[in-house]
Scaffold this motif. Structure first.
Motif, PDB file in Angstrom:
ATOM      1  N   VAL A 247       0.835  -1.196   0.000  1.00 21.21           N
ATOM      2  CA  VAL A 247       0.000   0.000   0.000  1.00 21.21           C
ATOM      3  C   VAL A 247       0.875   1.254   0.000  1.00 21.21           C
ATOM      4  O   VAL A 247       0.588   2.233  -0.696  1.00 21.21           O
ATOM      5  CB  VAL A 247      -0.971  -0.002   1.196  1.00 21.21           C
ATOM      6  N   SER A 251       0.603   3.769  -3.168  1.00 20.24           N
ATOM      7  CA  SER A 251       0.055   5.096  -2.881  1.00 20.24           C
ATOM      8  C   SER A 251       1.128   6.171  -2.835  1.00 20.24           C
ATOM      9  O   SER A 251       0.822   7.360  -2.944  1.00 20.24           O
ATOM     10  CB  SER A 251      -0.682   5.074  -1.536  1.00 20.24           C
ATOM     11  N   TRP A 256      -0.651   5.836   4.454  1.00 17.09           N
ATOM     12  CA  TRP A 256      -1.690   4.914   3.977  1.00 17.09           C
ATOM     13  C   TRP A 256      -1.288   3.462   4.271  1.00 17.09           C
ATOM     14  O   TRP A 256      -2.127   2.638   4.631  1.00 17.09           O
ATOM     15  CB  TRP A 256      -1.933   5.102   2.488  1.00 17.09           C
ATOM     16  N   ARG A 517      -4.115   6.792  -9.159  1.00 14.94           N
ATOM     17  CA  ARG A 517      -5.412   6.115  -9.068  1.00 14.94           C
ATOM     18  C   ARG A 517      -5.414   4.835  -9.900  1.00 14.94           C
ATOM     19  O   ARG A 517      -5.945   3.803  -9.488  1.00 14.94           O
ATOM     20  CB  ARG A 517      -6.519   7.061  -9.518  1.00 14.94           C
ATOM     21  N   ILE A 520      -3.570   2.137  -8.067  1.00  9.65           N
ATOM     22  CA  ILE A 520      -4.386   1.566  -6.992  1.00  9.65           C
ATOM     23  C   ILE A 520      -5.340   0.528  -7.550  1.00  9.65           C
ATOM     24  O   ILE A 520      -5.526  -0.555  -6.973  1.00  9.65           O
ATOM     25  CB  ILE A 520      -5.151   2.678  -6.248  1.00  9.65           C
ATOM     26  N   LEU A 524      -4.055  -3.079  -6.449  1.00  8.72           N
ATOM     27  CA  LEU A 524      -4.724  -3.317  -5.172  1.00  8.72           C
ATOM     28  C   LEU A 524      -6.183  -3.719  -5.344  1.00  8.72           C
ATOM     29  O   LEU A 524      -6.591  -4.813  -4.939  1.00  8.72           O
ATOM     30  CB  LEU A 524      -4.623  -2.059  -4.285  1.00  8.72           C
ATOM     31  N   LEU A 525      -6.977  -2.849  -5.939  1.00 11.36           N
ATOM     32  CA  LEU A 525      -8.425  -3.038  -5.938  1.00 11.36           C
ATOM     33  C   LEU A 525      -8.857  -4.242  -6.761  1.00 11.36           C
ATOM     34  O   LEU A 525      -9.638  -5.080  -6.290  1.00 11.36           O
ATOM     35  CB  LEU A 525      -9.108  -1.764  -6.449  1.00 11.36           C
ATOM     36  N   ILE A 561      -7.788  -4.502   1.876  1.00 11.69           N
ATOM     37  CA  ILE A 561      -7.242  -3.889   0.657  1.00 11.69           C
ATOM     38  C   ILE A 561      -8.339  -3.178  -0.122  1.00 11.69           C
ATOM     39  O   ILE A 561      -8.154  -2.055  -0.622  1.00 11.69           O
ATOM     40  CB  ILE A 561      -6.572  -4.952  -0.221  1.00 11.69           C
ATOM     41  N   THR A 562      -9.508  -3.799  -0.212  1.00 14.38           N
ATOM     42  CA  THR A 562     -10.622  -3.196  -0.963  1.00 14.38           C
ATOM     43  C   THR A 562     -11.074  -1.901  -0.317  1.00 14.38           C
ATOM     44  O   THR A 562     -11.257  -0.877  -0.996  1.00 14.38           O
ATOM     45  CB  THR A 562     -11.799  -4.187  -1.038  1.00 14.38           C
ATOM     46  N   SER A 565      -8.343   0.790  -0.547  1.00 13.91           N
ATOM     47  CA  SER A 565      -8.206   1.231  -1.945  1.00 13.91           C
ATOM     48  C   SER A 565      -9.339   2.158  -2.338  1.00 13.91           C
ATOM     49  O   SER A 565      -9.127   3.178  -3.017  1.00 13.91           O
ATOM     50  CB  SER A 565      -8.175   0.016  -2.874  1.00 13.91           C
ATOM     51  N   LEU A 569      -8.885   5.943  -3.522  1.00 11.80           N
ATOM     52  CA  LEU A 569      -9.382   6.401  -4.825  1.00 11.80           C
ATOM     53  C   LEU A 569     -10.212   7.666  -4.683  1.00 11.80           C
ATOM     54  O   LEU A 569     -10.092   8.605  -5.481  1.00 11.80           O
ATOM     55  CB  LEU A 569     -10.220   5.302  -5.488  1.00 11.80           C
TER      56      LEU A 569
END
Length: 811
Positions: A247, A251, A256, A517, A520, A524-525, A561-562, A565, A569
């Motif tokens: 993360v 980021s 974060w 973004r 991410i 991640l997302l 993580i969701t 993220s 965002l």
């Protein structure tokens, strides 16, 4: 190359590590804090706590060293990784290799403390020669800034993380009195250690298939029966640091990363009972590490060799540790292989499928070995594998009728494949993703609403709208080739001055913000949502919801993580750079404080205070036991009467005598204990045959609480029925409505009062876990007895008539 001075320093460090490791090994063989006959002193308990924490570090060092040596040929591939990332990579690789080695050592019957100590000793003393400890120190120093206030804020948030970790250790990682652990996990672990082998044993024979490998036994062989808790705790730390690393990197902001690590610690602070004593935490860390390596292989051509090796090693380890868990990561790897094909990167796709082939090969080898040895490929989902078992081979280890008891004692669809969406409780969907962890936290919702409000005030939605018109699921999968990890590796973190305008005055432009973004979403997302969907699909297709709920506690990692993220965002979509920077500082701090508050709030009712007293030797084992009615004196008396090493069969599923379950062999229960391969002879045979068979297995004591429901088949067997109960047993010890029975070698001491209590207990329903209803155990016993008679008592060609319905069982 080490110079002369460095060599001497390394030798000195190696000597200190060797002495500490040896002292830990010796101390745990001299003292046993779990002996109920000896109340541990404060000094002894403090020594126990300190040595366990020191061993935690030693176990970590051993894994890192093994991983470092294994990846020595990949040094160039990992050159641009941070020290933390390199250590995490080495830890997971080393842990996976040690796990695989422990599997084969167990098969060879070499689970002996001295052997494992000597085997791991070289890896420990090699650490100062292959790893530069100065790198870790320099990495920490480089993380500091010239601004004292900024360093104080970072230190404060790290203090929160350490505080939550300390609470988790104290509350969960010293002891466990979870019912599953007391009745089958713990006895099985102890049986493996006592026998020195992973061969199926009479304690929870099923675990041989899916829990037969791992670091649990290494920790127990060096320390004591609480060793598995240390392994779980170590992997929780590793997962938190891995989340922090990825993360922070994606980021470009360590705040974060720290807040994400604290978020997962908050999610894991108060899990389901027995989470840390079981294999779930370790399995979850392996799943997450494999997923990270899979994504890294997809996005970074420069790291493909090392990430490919990592995926293969972790997958092989996961297969031998938990075949079911490896299915998640295997499908995850397949998805990214298909994405590589979509991007016309066929070389990468080929490597992905090579990893799948390796997974399939190891799985097939494990299944074939299981079948060759025991006649059963696997146990979960059990109804699927029971269709293909070799009853003749299996009956050499366990009575096939006991497996039928397990099958018939489960709800009709449990352990089978098929669409289960309609049969699942709607609230269990929320439990599946651990939504109750933070949904019920008002402070978290306050933060989330504040972030969304900030976005609405300073919105810049044109980028999202434009991306949503592209590709599959909008911006989740872009039509463009994946971004090389090198692009964001080179970005420097913006350090904050915290003085007026300079706090927010960065050179971040809209292009960089859009890139961040996109990073991410890619790194991640999308992977996190993909894994969450996989868990959801498994939950819909496998009718074993309780097991899945317990097993999928690892989904908390991907939910973390969701959520993080999504928040990032929203924050990084704010058009005003000053306001964006302000929110990027305040929100991670708020998340950290929110999760800390939630952890402390949920730690009431002695959840922290009681185990803390235990750590300082201010409370006994009986006081931390779940029982509020059984005193230590009664436990000692019961153990004294039965004698050391006696096997006591409990006819209930009560865990009031929890401490005695930790003894070896201690208290045993059905269905966890198999009674060798003679279960059907004991529960269906004539009283004389059943008695003789039990005596041959050195089982002479039976504990029963006549105010609790019976559990298992013994209470309904001919041996415990009618005149046989009065003829063959006598009361050896009594505490209120709890009795210890033994064989009757004198005029019977069972009176009418006992018989009346026994007959009343026969009408108490056996509890059912799944729906809260109850069903009488006698009906289940009669069903298996019918099958026994229907098959004329054979153990090789048992069949079940199609006209037979299902009996609602206990699970």
């Amino acid at each position: 190359m080490l110079d002369g001075k460095s060599w001497w320093k390394s030798i000195a460090v190696a000597a200190v590590l060797a002495i500490i490791y040896f002292l830990i090994f010796i101390w745990f063989r001299m003292f046993d804090v779990w002996d109920i006959n000896k109340d541990p002193s404060t000094i002894k308990m403090l020594s126990w706590v300190v040595l366990r924490i020191v061993f935690l570090g030693i176990m970590c060092i051993i894994c890192i060293t093994i991983g470092k040596v294994a990846l020595i040929g990949f040094s160039k591939d990992s050159a641009d990784l941070t020290v933390t990332e390199k250590m995490l990579l080495n830890f997971f690789i080393g842990g996976a290799l040690l796990r695989i080695i422990m599997y084969f050592i167990g098969i060879c019957g070499l689970y002996k403390g001295i052997f494992v100590f000597c085997f791991t000793f070289p890896a420990l003393i090699l650490f100062p020669f292959v790893y530069d400890v100065k790198e870790v120190y320099c990495d920490c120093i480089d993380g500091l800034t010239k601004n004292p206030l900024e360093n104080i804020i970072y230190a404060g948030i790290w203090f929160i993380a350490i505080l939550i970790l300390s609470i988790i250790y104290v509350a969960h990682c010293q002891y466990s009195f979870d019912g599953d652990y007391l009745t089958h996990y713990g006895p099985y672990y102890n049986a493996v250690i006592q026998s020195g082998s992973l061969a199926p044993n009479e304690w929870w024979y099923q675990y041989f298939y899916s829990k037969g490998a791992g670091l649990f036994y290494y920790s127990m062989l060096i320390t004591d029966r609480s060793g598995p808790l240390l392994v779980s705790f170590l992997h929780l730390i590793a997962v938190s640091l891995l989340i922090y690393a990825i993360v922070s990197r994606v980021s470009g902001n360590r705040l974060w990363g720290i807040s994400a690590a604290i978020f997962i610690l908050g999610m894991m602070a108060w899990p389901i009972d027995g989470f840390y004593i079981k294999h779930h935490c370790e399995t979850g860390s392996l799943i997450f590490a494999t997923s990270v390596a899979t994504v890294l292989f997809y996005v970074s051509p420069r790291h493909r060799n090392i990430s490919f090796a990592t995926v293969c090693i972790l997958q092989s380890s996961l297969v031998l540790y938990s075949l079911q868990a490896s299915i998640y990561t295997a499908v995850f790897v397949c998805i990214f292989g298909m994405l590589s094909i979509r991007n016309h990167d066929y070389i990468s796709a080929l490597r992905y499928f090579v990893a799948i082939i390796i997974t399939a090969t190891v799985s097939l080898g494990s299944l074939l070995y299981n079948f060759w040895l025991t006649g059963l490929y696997e146990i979960t989902p059990f109804r699927v594998f029971l269709r293909f078992w070799n009853q003749k081979v299996f009956s050499k280890w366990v009575s096939p009728y006991l497996m039928l008891y397990l099958s018939e004692g489960s709800s009709p669809d449990l352990g089978s494949l098929g669409f289960a969406g309609k049969s699942q409780n709607i609230f269990m969907y929320a439990r599946l993703f651990r939504l109750e962890k933070f949904v019920l936290s008002p402070s978290f919702w306050f933060i989330l609403i504040g972030v969304i409000a900030a976005y609405v005030i300073h919105k810049n939605s044109s980028w999202i709208i434009s991306q949503a018109t592209k590709g599959f699921f909008g911006f989740f999968v872009s039509d463009q080739p994946p971004i090389d990890v090198k692009l964001y590796t080179s970005t420097k973190e913006s350090h904050y001055n915290f003085y007026g305008y300079r706090l927010f005055a960065t050179q971040e432009d809209s292009q960089y913000s859009a890139f961040r973004r996109l990073s991410i979403i890619y790194y991640l997302l999308f992977p996190a949502i993909t894994m969450c969907l996989l868990v959801f699909v498994v939950y819909l297709t496998v009718n074993q919801p309780v097991s899945i709920i317990r097993m999928s506690e690892f989904v908390s990692i991907f939910v973390t993580i969701t959520v993080i993220s999504f928040i990032m965002l929203v924050v990084f979509s704010i058009s005003n750079p000053i306001f964006c920077r302000a929110i990027s500082v305040l929100v991670p701090i708020a998340i950290s404080l929110s999760m800390c508050s939630m952890v402390l709030t949920n730690g009431h009712n002695g959840k922290i205070r009681i185990p803390l007293k235990f750590a300082f030797g201010l409370s006994s084992l009986a006081e931390v036991s779940p029982s509020q009615t059984i005193c230590l004196t009664q436990m000692k008396e019961l153990k004294r009467i039965a004698g050391p090493g006696s096997r006591i069969v409990s006819l209930n599923l009560d865990t009031d005598y929890g401490v005695l379950f930790l003894e070896y062999p201690g208290i045993i229960t059905e269905v966890s204990y198999s009674f060798g391969n003679s279960w059907h002879q004991i529960v269906f045979g004539a009283p004389d045959i059943a008695k003789q068979t039990l005596q041959q297995q050195e089982i002479n004591y039976f504990l029963v609480n006549l105010q609790s429901p019976f559990f298992g088949s013994l209470p309904f067997s001919p041996l415990f029925s009618g005149d046989s109960l009065v003829k063959n047993f006598r009361v050896l010890w009594r505490s209120k409505d709890t009795f210890l029975l033994t064989w009757n070698n004198a005029p019977s001491s069972i009176d009418n009062d006992f018989c009346n209590l026994w007959n009343n207990a026969m009408t108490i329903a056996m509890p059912t876990v799944m729906d809260g209803k109850q069903d009488y155990g006698k009906q289940l016993y009669e069903r298996i007895y019918f099958l026994y008679k229907y098959n004329s008592g054979t153990t090789s060609t048992i069949t079940r008539p199609t006209f037979l319905g299902r009996v609602q069982g206990w699970q």
